[in-house]
Design a protein around this motif. Structure first.
Motif, PDB file in Angstrom:
ATOM      1  N   UNK A 222       1.138  -1.071   0.247  1.00 44.86           N
ATOM      2  CA  UNK A 222       0.228  -0.074   0.051  1.00 44.86           C
ATOM      3  C   UNK A 222       0.780   1.767   0.042  1.00 44.86           C
ATOM      4  N   UNK A 223       2.105   1.520   0.874  1.00 50.38           N
ATOM      5  CA  UNK A 223       2.944   2.312   1.213  1.00 50.38           C
ATOM      6  C   UNK A 223       3.503   2.745  -0.372  1.00 50.38           C
ATOM      7  N   UNK A 224       4.049   1.647  -1.095  1.00 48.51           N
ATOM      8  CA  UNK A 224       4.472   1.594  -2.550  1.00 48.51           C
ATOM      9  C   UNK A 224       3.348   2.654  -3.745  1.00 48.51           C
ATOM     10  N   UNK A 225       2.333   1.480  -3.041  1.00 39.43           N
ATOM     11  CA  UNK A 225       1.156   2.436  -4.760  1.00 39.43           C
ATOM     12  C   UNK A 225       0.818   3.842  -4.399  1.00 39.43           C
ATOM     13  N   UNK A 226       1.331   4.272  -3.147  1.00 41.08           N
ATOM     14  CA  UNK A 226       0.674   5.268  -2.320  1.00 41.08           C
ATOM     15  C   UNK A 226       1.632   6.170  -2.933  1.00 41.08           C
ATOM     16  N   UNK A 227       3.550   6.026  -3.001  1.00 45.48           N
ATOM     17  CA  UNK A 227       4.583   6.711  -3.207  1.00 45.48           C
ATOM     18  C   UNK A 227       4.537   6.500  -4.800  1.00 45.48           C
ATOM     19  N   UNK A 228       4.325   5.957  -5.996  1.00 44.80           N
ATOM     20  CA  UNK A 228       3.705   5.788  -7.165  1.00 44.80           C
ATOM     21  C   UNK A 228       2.942   6.957  -7.862  1.00 44.80           C
ATOM     22  N   UNK A 229       1.777   6.151  -7.395  1.00 38.38           N
ATOM     23  CA  UNK A 229       0.416   7.404  -7.341  1.00 38.38           C
ATOM     24  C   UNK A 229       0.927   9.460  -7.177  1.00 38.38           C
ATOM     25  N   UNK A 230       1.819   9.169  -6.269  1.00 38.91           N
ATOM     26  CA  UNK A 230       2.505  10.610  -5.676  1.00 38.91           C
ATOM     27  C   UNK A 230       3.494  10.901  -6.568  1.00 38.91           C
ATOM     28  N   UNK A 231       3.982  10.026  -7.145  1.00 39.03           N
ATOM     29  CA  UNK A 231       5.432  10.567  -8.142  1.00 39.03           C
ATOM     30  C   UNK A 231       4.876  10.854  -9.248  1.00 39.03           C
TER      31      UNK A 231
ATOM     32  N   UNK B 223       2.058  12.315  -9.810  1.00 36.85           N
ATOM     33  CA  UNK B 223       1.327  13.386  -9.533  1.00 36.85           C
ATOM     34  C   UNK B 223      -0.045  13.247  -9.146  1.00 36.85           C
ATOM     35  N   UNK B 224      -0.272  11.936  -9.145  1.00 39.65           N
ATOM     36  CA  UNK B 224      -2.190  11.626  -9.265  1.00 39.65           C
ATOM     37  C   UNK B 224      -2.996  12.227  -7.532  1.00 39.65           C
ATOM     38  N   UNK B 225      -1.938  11.971  -6.616  1.00 40.71           N
ATOM     39  CA  UNK B 225      -1.917  12.395  -4.943  1.00 40.71           C
ATOM     40  C   UNK B 225      -0.875  12.846  -4.933  1.00 40.71           C
TER      41      UNK B 225
END
Length: 96
Positions: A52-61, A63-65
């Motif tokens: 979950x943390x990895x997915x959140x970091x990738x979404x932030x990278x 620009x979607x979060x």
């Protein structure tokens, strides 16, 4: 490809490594079925949290979060791999 225990120790914190350590042979062979099931449950929770943390970091990278902490996902990805490998070892022992 398997990862040496020394590398796992470098990637994980002490508490995380204490969770993964019983999944290695010969410790995993000494555990009874109930202990294996409990270990698998804790490893699954740790793997899912890292995922979950990895997915959140990738979404932030992308620009979607919004970014929460560092955007460097290499350490989290490596932790996820360690937890997944430990879970595979425990599941294999449960099946056999």
């Amino acid at each position: 490809m398997s990862m040496p225990i020394a590398r796992e120790r470098k990637i994980l914190s002490e508490a995380e490594f204490a969770l993964v350590a019983p999944s290695h042979y010969p410790d995993v062979a000494r555990l009874d079925r109930e202990a294996l099931i409990a270990l698998a449950r804790r490893l699954r929770e740790a793997r899912d949290a890292a995922r979950s943390r990895l997915a959140a970091q990738r979404r932030a990278k992308r620009g979607k979060a919004e970014a929460r902490g560092s955007l460097d996902d290499r350490g989290v990805a490596a932790k996820k791999q360690v937890f997944a490998a430990a879970l595979r070892r425990v599941n294999k022992r449960l099946e056999g």
